[in-house]
Write a protein that holds these residues in place. Sequence first.
Motif, PDB file in Angstrom:
ATOM      1  N   CYS A   1      20.809  -4.913  94.243  1.00 26.58           N
ATOM      2  CA  CYS A   1      21.766  -4.066  94.976  1.00 26.58           C
ATOM      3  C   CYS A   1      23.210  -4.290  94.547  1.00 26.58           C
ATOM      4  O   CYS A   1      24.113  -3.618  95.065  1.00 26.58           O
ATOM      5  N   ASN A   2      23.472  -5.216  93.631  1.00 26.91           N
ATOM      6  CA  ASN A   2      24.821  -5.512  93.106  1.00 26.91           C
ATOM      7  C   ASN A   2      25.742  -6.148  94.131  1.00 26.91           C
ATOM      8  O   ASN A   2      26.943  -6.288  93.888  1.00 26.91           O
ATOM      9  N   LYS A   3      25.227  -6.552  95.290  1.00 31.62           N
ATOM     10  CA  LYS A   3      26.040  -7.254  96.278  1.00 31.62           C
ATOM     11  C   LYS A   3      26.262  -8.711  95.846  1.00 31.62           C
ATOM     12  O   LYS A   3      25.511  -9.260  95.038  1.00 31.62           O
ATOM     13  N   LYS A   4      27.298  -9.323  96.417  1.00 29.69           N
ATOM     14  CA  LYS A   4      27.606 -10.707  96.088  1.00 29.69           C
ATOM     15  C   LYS A   4      26.500 -11.633  96.593  1.00 29.69           C
ATOM     16  O   LYS A   4      25.978 -11.455  97.691  1.00 29.69           O
ATOM     17  N   VAL A   5      26.135 -12.609  95.772  1.00 29.53           N
ATOM     18  CA  VAL A   5      25.110 -13.579  96.153  1.00 29.53           C
ATOM     19  C   VAL A   5      25.739 -14.973  96.238  1.00 29.53           C
ATOM     20  O   VAL A   5      26.807 -15.232  95.674  1.00 29.53           O
ATOM     21  N   THR A   6      25.056 -15.862  96.953  1.00 29.53           N
ATOM     22  CA  THR A   6      25.498 -17.263  97.066  1.00 29.53           C
ATOM     23  C   THR A   6      24.367 -18.164  96.595  1.00 29.53           C
ATOM     24  O   THR A   6      23.180 -17.783  96.661  1.00 29.53           O
ATOM     25  N   GLU A   7      24.724 -19.351  96.108  1.00 27.24           N
ATOM     26  CA  GLU A   7      23.702 -20.301  95.645  1.00 27.24           C
ATOM     27  C   GLU A   7      22.890 -20.806  96.821  1.00 27.24           C
ATOM     28  O   GLU A   7      23.443 -21.177  97.864  1.00 27.24           O
ATOM     29  N   SER A   8      21.565 -20.795  96.664  1.00 26.39           N
ATOM     30  CA  SER A   8      20.687 -21.310  97.708  1.00 26.39           C
ATOM     31  C   SER A   8      20.689 -22.829  97.694  1.00 26.39           C
ATOM     32  O   SER A   8      21.022 -23.468  96.681  1.00 26.39           O
ATOM     33  N   LEU A   9      20.287 -23.413  98.825  1.00 28.82           N
ATOM     34  CA  LEU A   9      20.279 -24.873  98.920  1.00 28.82           C
ATOM     35  C   LEU A   9      19.281 -25.482  97.943  1.00 28.82           C
ATOM     36  O   LEU A   9      19.535 -26.513  97.327  1.00 28.82           O
ATOM     37  N   GLY A  10      18.120 -24.848  97.795  1.00 24.41           N
ATOM     38  CA  GLY A  10      17.108 -25.371  96.871  1.00 24.41           C
ATOM     39  C   GLY A  10      17.410 -24.914  95.456  1.00 24.41           C
ATOM     40  O   GLY A  10      17.976 -25.647  94.646  1.00 24.41           O
TER      41      GLY A  10
ATOM     42  N   GLY B   1      18.014 -20.949  93.029  1.00 22.14           N
ATOM     43  CA  GLY B   1      18.157 -19.500  93.043  1.00 22.14           C
ATOM     44  C   GLY B   1      19.402 -19.058  93.797  1.00 22.14           C
ATOM     45  O   GLY B   1      20.313 -19.850  94.083  1.00 22.14           O
ATOM     46  N   TYR B   2      19.405 -17.751  94.136  1.00 21.43           N
ATOM     47  CA  TYR B   2      20.575 -17.139  94.752  1.00 21.43           C
ATOM     48  C   TYR B   2      20.137 -16.258  95.921  1.00 21.43           C
ATOM     49  O   TYR B   2      19.172 -15.503  95.816  1.00 21.43           O
ATOM     50  N   TRP B   3      20.872 -16.383  97.022  1.00 21.25           N
ATOM     51  CA  TRP B   3      20.544 -15.641  98.232  1.00 21.25           C
ATOM     52  C   TRP B   3      21.392 -14.377  98.320  1.00 21.25           C
ATOM     53  O   TRP B   3      22.608 -14.403  98.199  1.00 21.25           O
ATOM     54  N   CYS B   4      20.701 -13.207  98.549  1.00 20.88           N
ATOM     55  CA  CYS B   4      21.398 -11.931  98.722  1.00 20.88           C
ATOM     56  C   CYS B   4      21.341 -11.538 100.188  1.00 20.88           C
ATOM     57  O   CYS B   4      20.256 -11.322 100.742  1.00 20.88           O
TER      58      CYS B   4
END
Length: 622
Positions: free
Chosen positions: A491-500, A502-505
């Motif tokens: 979706c091209n939205k900003k993501v943040t680094e997951s705790l484990g 990958g990246y959370w959208c």
Amino acid sequence: MDAKSVTPGAVALILANPTPASPDDVPEIVVQVVDLKPIGSRFTFMASDGEAKVKAILSTHFASEVHSGKLQNLGLVRILNYTCNDIPQKTDKMVIITKCEVVSQALDAEIKSEVKMEEPAALMKPKEEAAVLSKPIGVAPAAIMLKPRHDVKSASQIVSEQRGNAAPAARLAMTRRVHPLISLNPYQGNWVIKVRVTNKGNLRSYRNARGEGHVFNVELTDEDGTQIQATMFNEPAKKFYPVFELGKVYYISKGSLRIANKQFKTVQNDYEMTLSENAVVEEAEGESFIPPVQYNFVKIDMLGPYVGGRELVDIIGVVQSVSPTLSIRRKIDNESIPKRDIVVADDSNKTVTISLWNDLATTVGEELLDMVDSAPIIAVKSLKVSDFQGVSVSTVGKSTLVINPELPETEKLRAWYESEGKGTTLTSVGAGMGASNAGGLRSMYSDRVFLSHITSDPNLGQDKPVFFSLYANISNIKPDQTMWYRACTTCNKKVTESLGSGYWCEGCQKNYEQCSLRYIMVIKVSDPTGEAWLSLFNDQAERIVGCSADELDRIRKEEGDDMFQLKLKEATWIPHLFRVSVVQNEYMGVKRQRITVRSESPVDYAAEARYQLEEISKLTSS
């Protein structure tokens, strides 16, 4: 009657009864269509019965019948409902056809005997009409001169009593016949319309050089589906705002018409209505009707001229893809609203993204997601055209969407898709939007200004965004700015680094292993009058820099800062055409202009030269 013949004396029948009270009062009238030609969004022709002709104009919703080839020149049509209007400054009549059906397609030749232009039939004066109405059946005209009987009521007395006992709205309807909206023009004085309120705007305040005031708009639709926008200012706006209710039917008279301002009109009509304090607006109590939906479809490859305008468009297309529902947080109140993007194509071999909002995204959008593999055809009414991704469209509050509508355009589009569209390479209408195509002409050459026009006016864009076109050189791209963000690949939205890992959208509510980089940066541009900083997003930045954000990040990491800065310098001192929006943003209590690039194009020097010559000719002619 022969299937390929006209009604003898049809023109005389029409002119003898110029204003039928209802379609039931219209006799059998079949005429031949002669000299069919377009006038704006409508078609006119000469209605011929073989002996006489009269000028006729078709309602806008018959345009599709002409374009599809069903209604043809030299063909025969049966007129089911009509009204006659005087042609301004002439003695001729114009027949406005509001309902008809095709009897036969084009004949080999025009039906003729001794064709003449029919003169308007003599109309009776009110007293003469009353005498005829009160005349006993079978009595010769001379017998009307009998001594009047005082115990028998005349027709005029009966009508007067009926009007007196009727409700106000009914009295208004009985006083004069109801006019279809298509028959109205600025030269008419007395008319009554019966319409349904299909859209009601807010009562807004405004301020201009002449002072302050209020304005209010409604969209009105009659039984034939014809629409018109009515506007009220100041006292009439405050008077009629509580009177009009969405969905109710009203009788309206004593309004005025003028040519519609294309920049502000929201319905397909050549005219717009203004209601003053003298206007009469009365609810038609107990009456209701559902107007048929009238479409005025715009081909996808012709959407460019509508970018940034207020005029809404209708689109019909074959669904190519449907996205999941996204949750978008609205800036003004931080409320989350559902959105779904669908991609449609038409026989111009172009595609466009339609953004569905709110209920359309969750209801009809979900239905389309389930049937996307069958390539359904959708007709969408009232879409706003924006320059997002070059050209895109989105629904507004009054938009409607119909799946596989029963329209001639649906059959034509289905035949195209099955025969060639399915195997054709389709391109987005916004891809490579440039100054030399239809969209670019509107986006890059309209509202052209110098930078000083924007930077010298600190109040520009204070109330709402304003749009301009610029011809400027990129003079600086700061290498130390934050030039991109990590984006969701879906979706091209900003993501943040997951705790484990990958990246959370937040938009998709999913965790992804990979993400992509998308540009969000500022550039300085210059022209002969000054310079300014412009905000730039991914699609335009990729074309300017010449590579994706992921590639530029790789150059900086693997080839060093020198190559990174060289790549940015290569993009400077090159002229570009920009379409920009200007708004006022407040930061730390200070208001500042924000100039954002909405679309960008390299300079097409041939097109630019033509534009400059046109500007010079305007100066010399004035």
